[in-house]
Design a protein around this motif. Structure first.
Motif, PDB file in Angstrom:
ATOM      1  N   PRO A 121      -4.200 -14.644 -13.028  1.00 23.85           N
ATOM      2  CA  PRO A 121      -4.167 -13.998 -11.706  1.00 23.85           C
ATOM      3  C   PRO A 121      -3.916 -15.006 -10.584  1.00 23.85           C
ATOM      4  O   PRO A 121      -4.348 -16.154 -10.666  1.00 23.85           O
ATOM      5  CB  PRO A 121      -5.565 -13.397 -11.575  1.00 23.85           C
ATOM      6  CG  PRO A 121      -6.122 -13.345 -12.951  1.00 23.85           C
ATOM      7  CD  PRO A 121      -5.471 -14.469 -13.707  1.00 23.85           C
ATOM      8  N   ASP A 156       1.256 -10.371  -9.658  1.00 25.97           N
ATOM      9  CA  ASP A 156       0.417 -10.351 -10.861  1.00 25.97           C
ATOM     10  C   ASP A 156       0.688  -9.113 -11.711  1.00 25.97           C
ATOM     11  O   ASP A 156       0.737  -9.190 -12.942  1.00 25.97           O
ATOM     12  CB  ASP A 156      -1.064 -10.398 -10.490  1.00 25.97           C
ATOM     13  CG  ASP A 156      -1.467 -11.725  -9.877  1.00 25.97           C
ATOM     14  OD1 ASP A 156      -0.663 -12.679  -9.894  1.00 25.97           O
ATOM     15  OD2 ASP A 156      -2.605 -11.803  -9.374  1.00 25.97           O
ATOM     16  N   CYS A 177      -5.360  -5.952 -10.971  1.00 32.95           N
ATOM     17  CA  CYS A 177      -4.245  -6.184 -10.041  1.00 32.95           C
ATOM     18  C   CYS A 177      -4.234  -5.112  -8.955  1.00 32.95           C
ATOM     19  O   CYS A 177      -4.085  -5.419  -7.764  1.00 32.95           O
ATOM     20  CB  CYS A 177      -2.904  -6.156 -10.784  1.00 32.95           C
ATOM     21  SG  CYS A 177      -2.619  -7.493 -11.936  1.00 32.95           S
ATOM     22  N   ARG A 228      -7.137  -5.477  -6.526  1.00 32.27           N
ATOM     23  CA  ARG A 228      -6.880  -6.556  -5.559  1.00 32.27           C
ATOM     24  C   ARG A 228      -5.870  -6.111  -4.510  1.00 32.27           C
ATOM     25  O   ARG A 228      -5.946  -6.510  -3.345  1.00 32.27           O
ATOM     26  CB  ARG A 228      -6.430  -7.829  -6.288  1.00 32.27           C
ATOM     27  CG  ARG A 228      -7.561  -8.488  -7.061  1.00 32.27           C
ATOM     28  CD  ARG A 228      -7.287  -9.914  -7.509  1.00 32.27           C
ATOM     29  NE  ARG A 228      -5.948 -10.201  -7.978  1.00 32.27           N
ATOM     30  CZ  ARG A 228      -5.509  -9.986  -9.226  1.00 32.27           C
ATOM     31  NH1 ARG A 228      -6.307  -9.473 -10.138  1.00 32.27           N
ATOM     32  NH2 ARG A 228      -4.278 -10.299  -9.561  1.00 32.27           N
ATOM     33  N   GLY A 229      -4.929  -5.256  -4.929  1.00 29.51           N
ATOM     34  CA  GLY A 229      -3.974  -4.693  -3.972  1.00 29.51           C
ATOM     35  C   GLY A 229      -4.667  -3.829  -2.934  1.00 29.51           C
ATOM     36  O   GLY A 229      -4.314  -3.861  -1.747  1.00 29.51           O
ATOM     37  N   PRO A 277      -1.290  -9.661  -5.692  1.00 23.77           N
ATOM     38  CA  PRO A 277      -1.483  -8.590  -6.670  1.00 23.77           C
ATOM     39  C   PRO A 277      -0.185  -7.990  -7.213  1.00 23.77           C
ATOM     40  O   PRO A 277      -0.099  -7.688  -8.398  1.00 23.77           O
ATOM     41  CB  PRO A 277      -2.282  -7.541  -5.895  1.00 23.77           C
ATOM     42  CG  PRO A 277      -2.939  -8.279  -4.796  1.00 23.77           C
ATOM     43  CD  PRO A 277      -1.999  -9.394  -4.439  1.00 23.77           C
TER      44      PRO A 277
END
Length: 171
Positions: free
Chosen positions: A76, A83, A135, A138-139, A80
């Motif tokens: 990571p 990733d 991912c 985190r976005g 995001p």
């Protein structure tokens, strides 16, 4: 997931050849049609060598899946989207490089052993899905994805649509 034994060190090249041959045979014949003799022939070894490492067909099939799952996953970053693309690219490479796209089809067969199916999910599906969800989460935290987005569905679409596309196009 190979069984450990005492004695001289095992030849890891044989392990790799056997596990690769198993994935190819699973993709073509499924678990029910998996032949230790055919795998041994394709891997350039003997049935006895295989049985010294894996006591039965199910253990061997699970070892082949575990081997596939151990391929190094992307690390990571703070991006995001980058990733997510890396994760999906890695997923595609693992599946196509290992000749194992049809393993997804094997999981849908009525006669599939439930233990094999659970292990497939645990070793391949769940870790990949968790990384994809991470991912997407985190976005959301970075404001790149709406907070009310159904990321569970998005994660399923991200992988499921690739399988469908690959089956239809052969790419």
């Amino acid at each position: 997931m190979a069984v450990t034994t005492s004695g001289r060190p095992r030849d890891l090249e044989i392990d790799r050849a056997v596990l690769s041959a198993v994935r190819e045979h699973l993709a073509v014949h499924g678990l029910v049609g998996l032949s230790i003799a055919a795998v041994a022939e394709d891997a350039g070894t003997t049935r006895a060598t295989i049985y010294r490492r894996w006591p039965d067909k199910l253990t061997l099939a699970l070892a082949s899946i575990a081997d596939l799952a151990e391929k190094e996953a992307p690390k990571p970053t703070d991006n995001p989207l980058k990733d997510l693309i890396a994760e999906l690219t890695h997923s595609r490479q693992c599946i196509t490089d290992a000749s194992s796209l049809a393993l997804a089809g094997v999981m849908l067969q009525n006669e599939i052993d439930p233990k094999f199916q659970r292990s497939y999910r645990k070793l391949l599906v769940e870790p990949r899905r968790a990384r994809i969800l991470a991912c997407l989460e985190r976005g959301i935290l970075k404001g790149q994805i709406a907070t009310d987005s159904d990321i569970a569905v998005a994660a399923s679409f991200a992988t499921g649509s690739w399988y469908a596309y690959n089956i239809v196009t052969g790419k």
